[in-house]
Design a protein around this motif. Structure first.
Motif, PDB file in Angstrom:
ATOM      1  N   ASP A   1     -30.684 -15.483 -26.013  1.00  0.00           N
ATOM      2  CA  ASP A   1     -30.905 -16.331 -24.832  1.00  0.00           C
ATOM      3  C   ASP A   1     -30.517 -15.536 -23.591  1.00  0.00           C
ATOM      4  OD1 ASP A   1     -30.835 -18.149 -22.791  1.00  0.00           O
ATOM      5  OD2 ASP A   1     -30.004 -19.776 -24.009  1.00  0.00           O
ATOM      6  N   SER A   2     -31.445 -15.367 -22.672  1.00  0.00           N
ATOM      7  CA  SER A   2     -31.195 -14.483 -21.527  1.00  0.00           C
ATOM      8  C   SER A   2     -30.266 -15.126 -20.503  1.00  0.00           C
ATOM      9  CB  SER A   2     -32.508 -14.109 -20.847  1.00  0.00           C
ATOM     10  OG  SER A   2     -33.123 -15.280 -20.357  1.00  0.00           O
ATOM     11  N   SER A   3     -29.957 -16.424 -20.668  1.00  0.00           N
ATOM     12  CA  SER A   3     -29.011 -17.035 -19.732  1.00  0.00           C
ATOM     13  C   SER A   3     -27.571 -16.824 -20.178  1.00  0.00           C
ATOM     14  CB  SER A   3     -29.309 -18.533 -19.576  1.00  0.00           C
ATOM     15  OG  SER A   3     -29.010 -19.185 -20.782  1.00  0.00           O
ATOM     16  N   ASN A   4     -27.376 -16.186 -21.353  1.00  0.00           N
ATOM     17  CA  ASN A   4     -26.018 -15.899 -21.796  1.00  0.00           C
ATOM     18  C   ASN A   4     -25.366 -14.874 -20.875  1.00  0.00           C
ATOM     19  OD1 ASN A   4     -26.387 -17.620 -23.895  1.00  0.00           O
ATOM     20  ND2 ASN A   4     -26.748 -16.033 -25.432  1.00  0.00           N
ATOM     21  N   LYS A 121     -26.261 -12.020 -27.897  1.00  0.00           N
ATOM     22  CA  LYS A 121     -27.344 -12.810 -28.507  1.00  0.00           C
ATOM     23  C   LYS A 121     -26.809 -14.116 -29.084  1.00  0.00           C
ATOM     24  CE  LYS A 121     -29.941  -8.744 -29.987  1.00  0.00           C
ATOM     25  NZ  LYS A 121     -29.938  -7.832 -31.141  1.00  0.00           N
ATOM     26  N   SER A 124     -22.589 -17.031 -24.756  1.00  0.00           N
ATOM     27  CA  SER A 124     -21.823 -16.446 -23.659  1.00  0.00           C
ATOM     28  C   SER A 124     -20.430 -16.096 -24.171  1.00  0.00           C
ATOM     29  CB  SER A 124     -21.764 -17.409 -22.480  1.00  0.00           C
ATOM     30  OG  SER A 124     -23.071 -17.556 -21.938  1.00  0.00           O
TER      31      SER A 124
END
Ligand code: CDP
Ligand code: CDP
Length: 215
Positions: A1-4, A121, A124
């Motif tokens: 998740d690229s918002s991590n 991945k 956070s």
């Protein structure tokens, strides 16, 4: 998740990094990653395999044959060497005395930094170590450097009933060529010499808000 995202916590030995990182991870609902344990596990493996930690070729040959498995259990990082968890052996004198030597080998760092980045991945993170803000996640806005006077750090370690070559490791970690211990660009220094753990946690949360985090 690229918002991590990752919160980077760096600092010298026994400054309170693990304790504060664990508390921050609980407060913020993040995964806590202890990168010192990864370097310690490699140092432990050199003892188990009777490899000279100063012989980098021998250390790398050993690593070629070992499986280093990084995972997460109960919100905290875990490490297995060929399926074995070294456990409390990671804090032993024999590990303390050689971990900085192993950690100065560029290829060892390269291997572990890749594994550290892969953790993003999963979610956070609060990640603590020496080069998290400078090398592992240089682009994160969330960077804290926890310091404390040498006297206080030695006292904290001995209060745990542990002997440790804190000053020797700090010197080696600060002087090595690859990824030395530095205050990363953009990091805020918290001098915890006169602070208890709660105060450091509050100061760290305030810093993260200043750095743009909404909690
Ligand atoms: O808990 P303490 O601060 O005493 O040490 P640690 O965080 O468990 O780290 C043990 C050793 O691993 C350090 O003295 C460094 O040599 C090495 N290390 C490193 O080089 N880079 C990291 N990101 C974390 C640890
Ligand atoms: O991870 P690092 O080696 O930087 O330090 P730590 O293992 O988290 O903390 C070393 C010891 O100092 C622990 O026993 C902490 O409870 C204690 N400590 C403290 O007394 N006051 C602080 N402000 C931070 C840590």
């Amino acid at each position: 998740d690229s918002s991590n995202f990752a919160v980077a916590i760096d600092g010298p030995a026994a400054s309170g990094k693990s304790t504060v990182a664990r508390r921050l991870a609980e407060r913020l609902g993040l995964i806590m990653i202890n990168t010192g344990a990864m370097y310690r596990a490699i140092a432990w493996a050199t003892i188990e395999n009777e490899v000279d930690a100063a012989d980098s070729a021998a250390v790398l040959a050993m690593l070629d044959k070992l499986e280093v498995t990084c995972g997460v259990k109960d919100g905290t990082s875990t490490i297995l060497i060929d399926g074995t968890d070294p456990g409390d052996a990671l804090r032993e004198d024999a590990v303390n005395s050689r971990v900085s030597t192993v950690a100065a080998i560029p290829e060892v760092r390269h291997l572990l930094v890749e594994k550290q980045r892969e953790y993003l991945k999963l979610g956070s993170l609060v990640m603590e170590g020496r080069d998290i803000g400078s090398v592992v996640f240089p682009d994160t806005p969330y960077k804290i450097y926890i310091d404390a006077s040498e006297e206080v750090r030695l006292a904290r370690r001995s209060a745990e009933g542990l002997t440790d070559v804190v000053s020797k490791r700090d010197e080696e970690d600060s002087k090595r060529k690859t990824s030395p211990l530095v205050v990363a660009e953009g990091a805020t220094v918290i001098d915890s010499s006169e602070m208890d753990i709660d105060e450091v946690v509050e100061a760290a949360l305030a810093t993260l808000r200043t750095q743009g985090m909404n909690d």
